[in-house]
Motif scaffolding. Sequence first.
Motif: not given
Length: 753
Positions: A410, A471, A473, A490, A492, A523, A525
Amino acid sequence: MLLEADTLVYDNDRNTVTAVGGVQIDYDGNRLVAQRVAYDRNTRKLIATGAVEIVDRDGTKIYSDEIDVTDDFRDGFVNALRVETTDKTYFAAESAERRSGTVTTFNRGIYTACEPCEEKPDKPPIWRIKAQKIIWNGEAKTVRFERARFEMFGFPLAFLPAFEVADPTVKRKSGFLIPSYQGSSKLGYGVQVPYYLALSPTFDATFYPTYYSKQGFLGMAEWRQRFNNGAYDIRIAGIRQQSPEEFDPGTVDSREKFRGMIGTKGEFQINPRWSFGWDVLAQTDKNFSRTYSIDGFNQSVHRSQVYLTGLNDRNYFDLRAYRFEVQERLLDADPRSRSEKQPWVLPSFDYSYTPDEAIAGGELNIDVNAQSLYRRELDRSGWQGSGDSDALVRGTEGWNGRVTAEAEWKRSFIAPGGLMLTPLLAARGDAIGTSYSGLSEAAIADLAGTLGVEDDIRSAYFRSMATAGLEARWPILFSTTSSTHVLEPMGQIFARPDAAYQNRLGIPNEDAQSLVFDATSLFERDKFSGFDRIEGGTRANLGVRYSGAFQNGWGLHGLAGQSYHLAGDNPFASPDLVSAGAYSGLESDRSDYVAMVGLTTPVGLSFSAGGRFDEDSFEMRRTDLTAGYTTRPFSIVGRYSFIEAQAPEEAGDPPAYGFDSDRQEVQLSASARFFENWRVFGSGTYDLEKDVLVARSIGFAYDDECFAYSFTVSETENRDTNEVDRSFGFSISLRTIGDFGTASNSPFASSRL
């Protein structure tokens, strides 16, 4: 020798030297201060008078009006003296005599570890020992009391002809320890007289002979040894029960006569990165250590394990073999028994690696997990122990193993305006092997028939999963002259194919049986708790986070949101051997709402709340409320918990995942300190659904620098039978003397009317 005085008088006829006025003598680490000191050269003795104080090389202080001592401070005689040691213990006597430089005999002496009251020096200390003679042997490091009387607050409580304790300066010395008293309705009343054996500075042993009025003699011993890089201990205990029939019929305790255990614990630091250790229990039956409260091994569930752990920066290695040992009274033949259904995990392996250097500008994490376990008996009982044909298969009989490797990458980007975007790529592969017994295969087939799905039982399974995610934010800052607020929307999204074998039963679920969906896992995964279940399909998580800092130290934070299943098969609505995912709030395309809020203050007040609410009706499914107030003299903490029943509502629904009825409970605990050293405390747990005060306790305690005392009374009530068990306990701690305590269960149980 260094001598200081206002005046020195030499008398050659008598062969004496007299120092008068502000006399101070320093010799070989000893110091004497007095108003007048006369030294006789013939007898080599000093006679000091007038506010005499001697401080020896160890720091012990002696006070008197007159002291007769040899010139090397080795031997002497003192009238009306007071002694203060370096660790704040005190002797006083009408007279004392010191011989051989090591043995001091106090006549009509007093001993205490309590510091005298500054405002009222003549006030009796909390505790003291008065004796005809107190013999302090500095070489043997012992203090012996002859014709002794123990007093509390000046009142005599006990008389002892003679006893001996270790010198206050001694940390380890062989000898008997303070006895303790124990008891229960099954064991009878008992007394334990420990004996400590200091064999060397690095190892020792303690023997705990205990006699119970109903069950007889219990022998127990402990060996401890310490090394530069760690330590280990071994504990052994055994008994030949005189009256097994005292225990409830049809229990393990009532069936056994010769009972025993051996347990050992150890931990060693191989180097700054690696550590090795173990915690192993072996016993003749599964409930001995719990029945006889063997310290360190009396948990209701004990985990025997051997492990090797390594930690270096962000890299982690853990290899261990273990087994959960359920200590219970139930016989193995009882379907509710859990002991024989626990597997041997041989071994469990975890490895996590994060390179120090960025990979393609982002962070790479590699995780490896492997486990191999063997279970001798099928665990088919439902959560309520129903044993029905459609009960969940919590554990299969036979062997199964799995190896999982996963990589995640990531990288975060900050767009204009403060929007933070984090793309994510992940790949995972699993290799699973099984060797089910025929009984396990039949249980899986029965459950598959109940759920209306196919069973797919194989000796090997291979599955993989790839994930692409993003994601977003967007933290927004608001500020005033007295506060700062951050509001952060937020979102995802994770795109994945469906998990292999998702709608068929066959793959075991050993480490992903617990699933709690709340704001802390919104949140995540992968919301399953372990590796045996894998999450597939496309899912989005949306929410908003808030944090605020106010003037004078007040703080507020919160989080709320919802999860959405967008495409593919919903893994939380898919069949599973334990119905993990059912009634979790994630089994529908729109999840339940989850939220949490917390408050902190500089005045000791705190509050937190979390809950899960139905996606349509907003009806409460689960909640936890906690509030507390803590100051130096007073503290109180209250908690309210509610969990909705996790059981079928209609025909065709999955079997019960948890309890088949609502659970609603209030817990309260408080402690208050008053008069500086006194405190009172209590706690209670109330089941709102069954209208039962399931646990309550109250007690008080006193503690200061030399004395501590506590007394507690508690009751527990069975939620279903209303049977009450009562117990009380107290402990007394006298500094430098030892600890004394007792605890007993009432020999009766009463039912609520």
